[in-house]
Design a protein around this motif. Structure first.
Motif, PDB file in Angstrom:
ATOM      1  N   LEU A 224       0.830  -1.206   0.000  1.00 16.29           N
ATOM      2  CA  LEU A 224       0.000   0.000   0.000  1.00 16.29           C
ATOM      3  C   LEU A 224       0.861   1.252   0.000  1.00 16.29           C
ATOM      4  CD1 LEU A 224      -2.494  -0.961   2.867  1.00 16.29           C
ATOM      5  CD2 LEU A 224      -2.729  -1.415   0.427  1.00 16.29           C
ATOM      6  N   SER A 225       0.355   2.303  -0.633  1.00 21.21           N
ATOM      7  CA  SER A 225       1.011   3.597  -0.473  1.00 21.21           C
ATOM      8  C   SER A 225       0.646   4.128   0.917  1.00 21.21           C
ATOM      9  CB  SER A 225       0.561   4.581  -1.551  1.00 21.21           C
ATOM     10  OG  SER A 225      -0.697   5.112  -1.233  1.00 21.21           O
ATOM     11  N   TYR A 226       1.477   5.034   1.434  1.00 17.98           N
ATOM     12  CA  TYR A 226       1.283   5.538   2.790  1.00 17.98           C
ATOM     13  C   TYR A 226      -0.080   6.202   2.950  1.00 17.98           C
ATOM     14  CZ  TYR A 226       2.305   7.901   7.192  1.00 17.98           C
ATOM     15  OH  TYR A 226       2.269   8.346   8.491  1.00 17.98           O
ATOM     16  N   SER A 227      -0.446   7.030   1.942  1.00 23.32           N
ATOM     17  CA  SER A 227      -1.698   7.775   2.083  1.00 23.32           C
ATOM     18  C   SER A 227      -2.901   6.838   2.045  1.00 23.32           C
ATOM     19  CB  SER A 227      -1.800   8.855   1.006  1.00 23.32           C
ATOM     20  OG  SER A 227      -1.801   8.247  -0.249  1.00 23.32           O
ATOM     21  N   THR A 228      -2.794   5.765   1.250  1.00 18.90           N
ATOM     22  CA  THR A 228      -3.896   4.797   1.204  1.00 18.90           C
ATOM     23  C   THR A 228      -4.037   4.081   2.545  1.00 18.90           C
ATOM     24  OG1 THR A 228      -3.476   4.457  -1.117  1.00 18.90           O
ATOM     25  CG2 THR A 228      -4.739   2.755  -0.003  1.00 18.90           C
ATOM     26  N   ILE A 253      -2.002  -8.236   1.970  1.00 21.75           N
ATOM     27  CA  ILE A 253      -1.209  -7.019   2.124  1.00 21.75           C
ATOM     28  C   ILE A 253       0.184  -7.385   2.652  1.00 21.75           C
ATOM     29  CG2 ILE A 253      -0.991  -4.839   3.376  1.00 21.75           C
ATOM     30  CD1 ILE A 253      -4.045  -4.667   3.332  1.00 21.75           C
ATOM     31  N   ALA A 254       1.203  -7.069   1.856  1.00 19.82           N
ATOM     32  CA  ALA A 254       2.576  -7.439   2.233  1.00 19.82           C
ATOM     33  C   ALA A 254       3.259  -6.322   2.998  1.00 19.82           C
ATOM     34  CB  ALA A 254       3.387  -7.770   0.987  1.00 19.82           C
ATOM     35  N   GLY A 255       2.936  -5.080   2.680  1.00 23.48           N
ATOM     36  CA  GLY A 255       3.631  -3.985   3.350  1.00 23.48           C
ATOM     37  C   GLY A 255       3.012  -2.642   3.043  1.00 23.48           C
ATOM     38  N   VAL A 256       3.622  -1.606   3.661  1.00 26.13           N
ATOM     39  CA  VAL A 256       3.183  -0.220   3.468  1.00 26.13           C
ATOM     40  C   VAL A 256       4.423   0.611   3.144  1.00 26.13           C
ATOM     41  CG1 VAL A 256       2.127   1.800   4.537  1.00 26.13           C
ATOM     42  CG2 VAL A 256       1.275  -0.491   5.097  1.00 26.13           C
ATOM     43  N   LEU A 257       4.311   1.455   2.126  1.00 24.34           N
ATOM     44  CA  LEU A 257       5.454   2.292   1.735  1.00 24.34           C
ATOM     45  C   LEU A 257       5.604   3.479   2.680  1.00 24.34           C
ATOM     46  CD1 LEU A 257       4.847   2.211  -2.095  1.00 24.34           C
ATOM     47  CD2 LEU A 257       6.797   1.227  -0.876  1.00 24.34           C
ATOM     48  N   PRO A 258       6.831   3.991   2.820  1.00 24.24           N
ATOM     49  CA  PRO A 258       7.022   5.142   3.718  1.00 24.24           C
ATOM     50  C   PRO A 258       6.349   6.405   3.160  1.00 24.24           C
ATOM     51  CG  PRO A 258       9.074   4.581   2.596  1.00 24.24           C
ATOM     52  CD  PRO A 258       8.098   3.506   2.263  1.00 24.24           C
ATOM     53  N   ASP A 259       6.073   7.327   4.071  1.00 24.97           N
ATOM     54  CA  ASP A 259       5.407   8.581   3.727  1.00 24.97           C
ATOM     55  C   ASP A 259       6.230   9.357   2.699  1.00 24.97           C
ATOM     56  OD1 ASP A 259       3.562  10.544   3.773  1.00 24.97           O
ATOM     57  OD2 ASP A 259       4.223  11.440   5.653  1.00 24.97           O
ATOM     58  N   THR A 268      -0.293   9.103  -7.900  1.00 28.92           N
ATOM     59  CA  THR A 268      -1.582   8.866  -7.255  1.00 28.92           C
ATOM     60  C   THR A 268      -1.871   7.383  -7.087  1.00 28.92           C
ATOM     61  OG1 THR A 268      -2.542   9.134  -9.437  1.00 28.92           O
ATOM     62  CG2 THR A 268      -2.678  11.017  -7.971  1.00 28.92           C
ATOM     63  N   VAL A 269      -0.863   6.552  -7.372  1.00 24.55           N
ATOM     64  CA  VAL A 269      -1.059   5.110  -7.243  1.00 24.55           C
ATOM     65  C   VAL A 269      -1.294   4.733  -5.780  1.00 24.55           C
ATOM     66  CG1 VAL A 269       0.212   2.928  -7.300  1.00 24.55           C
ATOM     67  CG2 VAL A 269       0.167   4.405  -9.308  1.00 24.55           C
ATOM     68  N   GLU A 270      -2.324   3.895  -5.566  1.00 23.01           N
ATOM     69  CA  GLU A 270      -2.646   3.473  -4.205  1.00 23.01           C
ATOM     70  C   GLU A 270      -2.165   2.053  -3.919  1.00 23.01           C
ATOM     71  OE1 GLU A 270      -6.348   4.577  -2.364  1.00 23.01           O
ATOM     72  OE2 GLU A 270      -7.062   5.352  -4.283  1.00 23.01           O
ATOM     73  N   PHE A 271      -2.265   1.193  -4.933  1.00 24.90           N
ATOM     74  CA  PHE A 271      -1.944  -0.218  -4.707  1.00 24.90           C
ATOM     75  C   PHE A 271      -0.826  -0.667  -5.634  1.00 24.90           C
ATOM     76  CE2 PHE A 271      -6.357   0.467  -3.560  1.00 24.90           C
ATOM     77  CZ  PHE A 271      -6.368  -0.018  -2.258  1.00 24.90           C
ATOM     78  N   TRP A 272       0.243  -1.168  -5.029  1.00 27.55           N
ATOM     79  CA  TRP A 272       1.390  -1.635  -5.800  1.00 27.55           C
ATOM     80  C   TRP A 272       1.336  -3.161  -5.797  1.00 27.55           C
ATOM     81  CZ3 TRP A 272       4.801   2.232  -7.592  1.00 27.55           C
ATOM     82  CH2 TRP A 272       4.496   3.526  -7.114  1.00 27.55           C
ATOM     83  N   THR A 273       1.069  -3.718  -6.995  1.00 27.11           N
ATOM     84  CA  THR A 273       0.954  -5.169  -7.088  1.00 27.11           C
ATOM     85  C   THR A 273       2.040  -5.683  -8.013  1.00 27.11           C
ATOM     86  OG1 THR A 273      -0.614  -4.882  -8.887  1.00 27.11           O
ATOM     87  CG2 THR A 273      -1.521  -5.138  -6.679  1.00 27.11           C
ATOM     88  N   THR A 274       2.136  -7.012  -8.122  1.00 24.43           N
ATOM     89  CA  THR A 274       3.200  -7.574  -8.955  1.00 24.43           C
ATOM     90  C   THR A 274       2.663  -7.930 -10.336  1.00 24.43           C
ATOM     91  OG1 THR A 274       2.725  -9.676  -7.940  1.00 24.43           O
ATOM     92  CG2 THR A 274       4.565  -8.434  -7.045  1.00 24.43           C
TER      93      THR A 274
END
Lengths: 392, 114
Positions: A224-228, A253-259, A268-274
């Motif tokens: 996830l992105s931090y804001s999401t 959910i594997a992790g959360v990106l830093p702010d 504006t990407v919210e979800f980082w998938t493979t």
């Protein structure tokens, strides 16, 4: 150190002038008394003794003056006087004040605003580890210098190149998200497993994608992105490991990106998938279907020019190998900063120059206003001057 | 009076400090008299110039002052050396010794160009 201390004392002395001068007056009085006593004892008359003491002192008033100047900071004192005078003048001429303040603030605000852009885009390095060795990698065709890679081409480039420590690709995607207020669209980015490692970004919470986690056979995971994380999941720490549904498919959910993480082309990407090539569409499997952008880290000491030659050679080889799908082979490798900032550099510099000019014009305007005012104050200044030399 | 040497810029502070070092606590008038005596009455010192110099030394932390009563019952401000002041004496003494030594060599040199 010694000077600094003395300067501070003098500066502070500006605010205790009365007290210090009173004290010095009695010190001086004591000095003269002692001197007169000595003189009288040496045989002078009271009158002679006093005159001699004052003479030896070099004048009481001169001494007081020298003492006063040492006690405060004369420069600051006159500065303070000038400042007060200026403020008084401004207060008495609100029309002039408002015009001047507006003009200057407009000029300054424009410069500051444009500079903020320039600083963010041109001066600050990208927020990744050693951003200078990061490059943007794409194919190129005659009409399009930045043509996207196809997935099979990417795999070959990754395998055959000698220039990159790592090469990863990303492509935008959209997801439908079930929320309490109904289904909402959300932007996603499909990346290959090493994407964040290439950038040198470590998730704030949870973990990065495992190597091989981008293959079709791997379980589906999302970062996830931090804001999401904040907005949709209330910033809960136990979110890692939970399952969410993206377009009806469950993801863990594997992790959360830093702010601080930013990815300028897709912020504006919210979800980082493979990648999971071939899962949702057949494009990933076709060599002629181009939809990916590459990001790579150069090997230590590697240059962009060498990497470009390397990738061009690979593209040519692939054209010979797959003449049906690969036409007009070429490659583009440029620094990631250039790819992100791209062609706005000259525009920004032009804007910066323009706003600087605006500020200059504002200053000139205010200066000419002052000139006009000084003309109308001629009488007043004459009066002040006359007053100074004691004329009526 | 006309034959007496003026006090060079920058030397007054060191004279004041040295005086306080040998005399302990002393008021401004006392310091002035003492400097004259020590110089063998060769120096012409404007007593008034002493006070800004004392103030400067106090601002720099080399001396501190305190009100007291003089030997013949006059109210006076007494000055005393601090640790910073003692260090300053050491430093400036070395500087002056070097300067005078160098200058002495030049002066000797012009008399005897061998």
């Amino acid at each position: 150190m010694k000077r600094l201390r003395a300067a501070l004392k003098r500066f502070a002395g500006m605010f205790s002038t009365g007290q210090r001068e009173k004290e010095f007056a009695s010190e001086l009085e004591g000095h003269l008394q002692m001197h007169i006593d000595d003189n009288v004892r040496a045989g002078m008359t009271a009158e002679e003794a006093r005159r001699d003491a004052l003479l030896k002192l070099g004048g009481a008033e001169q001494t007081r003056q020298a003492y006063r100047e040492r006690g405060t900071a004369p420069l600051f004192e006159t500065l303070w006087q000038d400042l007060r005078f200026a403020l008084r003048q401004l207060w008495k001429n609100p029309g002039f004040t408002v015009t001047a303040v507006l003009m200057l603030s407009l000029g300054m605000a424009a410069s500051v605003a444009i500079f903020a852009f320039v600083d963010a885009a041109l001066l600050k390095p990208l927020p990744y580890e050693d951003p200078r060795s990061l490059v943007d990698v794409t194919e190129s065709v005659a009409v399009l210098p930045h043509a996207n890679l196809s997935y099979p081409d990417y795999l070959d480039w990754k395998k055959m190149n000698h220039s990159f420590r790592s090469l990863d690709v990303y492509t935008g995607t959209g997801y439908l998200l079930d929320t309490p207020s109904g289904v909402e669209p959300a932007l996603g980015l499909r990346v290959t497993d090493g994407f964040f490692r290439t950038l040198g970004v470590v998730p704030l919470l949870g973990r990065d994608f495992y190597s091989g986690e981008d293959l079709l056979s791997a379980p589906r995971t999302v970062i996830l992105s931090y804001s999401t994380w904040q907005k949709r999941f209330g910033g809960r720490k136990d979110i890692v490991g939970q399952s969410i549904s993206l377009s009806g498919t469950p993801y863990t959910i594997a992790g959360v990106l830093p702010d601080s993480f930013e990815f300028a082309p897709r912020n504006t990407v919210e979800f980082w998938t493979t990648m999971h090539p071939g899962a949702s569409n057949s494009c990933d499997l076709r060599r002629s279907c181009h939809g990916l952008t590459g990001v790579a880290r150069l090997k230590d000491g590697g240059s962009i020019a060498a990497a470009l030659a390397d990738t061009k050679a690979i593209a040519q080889q692939l054209e010979r190998q797959y003449p049906d799908s690969n036409h007009g082979p070429g490659a583009t490798v440029e620094s990631l900063t250039d790819a992100f900032v791209g062609n706005i550099r000259p525009i920004l510099l032009l804007l910066l120059a323009g706003s600087g000019l605006l500020l200059l014009i504002a200053c000139v305007n205010v200066a000419s206003l002052l000139l006009v005012r000084s003309e109308s104050r001629r009488k007043e200044i004459g009066l002040r001057r006359g007053w100074l030399v004691g004329l009526p | 009076m006309g034959d007496k040497a003026d006090v060079w810029q920058g030397t007054l502070a060191l004279m004041v400090l040295k005086t306080l070092e040998s005399m302990g606590e002393l008021h401004g008038y006392g310091i002035a008299r003492r400097i004259e005596q020590t110089s063998g009455d060769v120096l012409s010192l404007n007593y008034g110039t002493l006070y800004p110099a004392l103030l400067k030394l106090e601002q720099e932390g080399a001396i501190v002052s305190e009100w007291g009563v003089s030997e013949n019952n006059r109210k006076a401000k007494f000055y005393k050396l601090t640790r910073v002041g003692r260090k300053q004496i050491e430093r400036e003494t070395t500087n002056w010794e070097q300067t005078t030594a160098i200058l002495a060599r030049f002066l000797r040199g012009t008399e005897d160009p061998a």
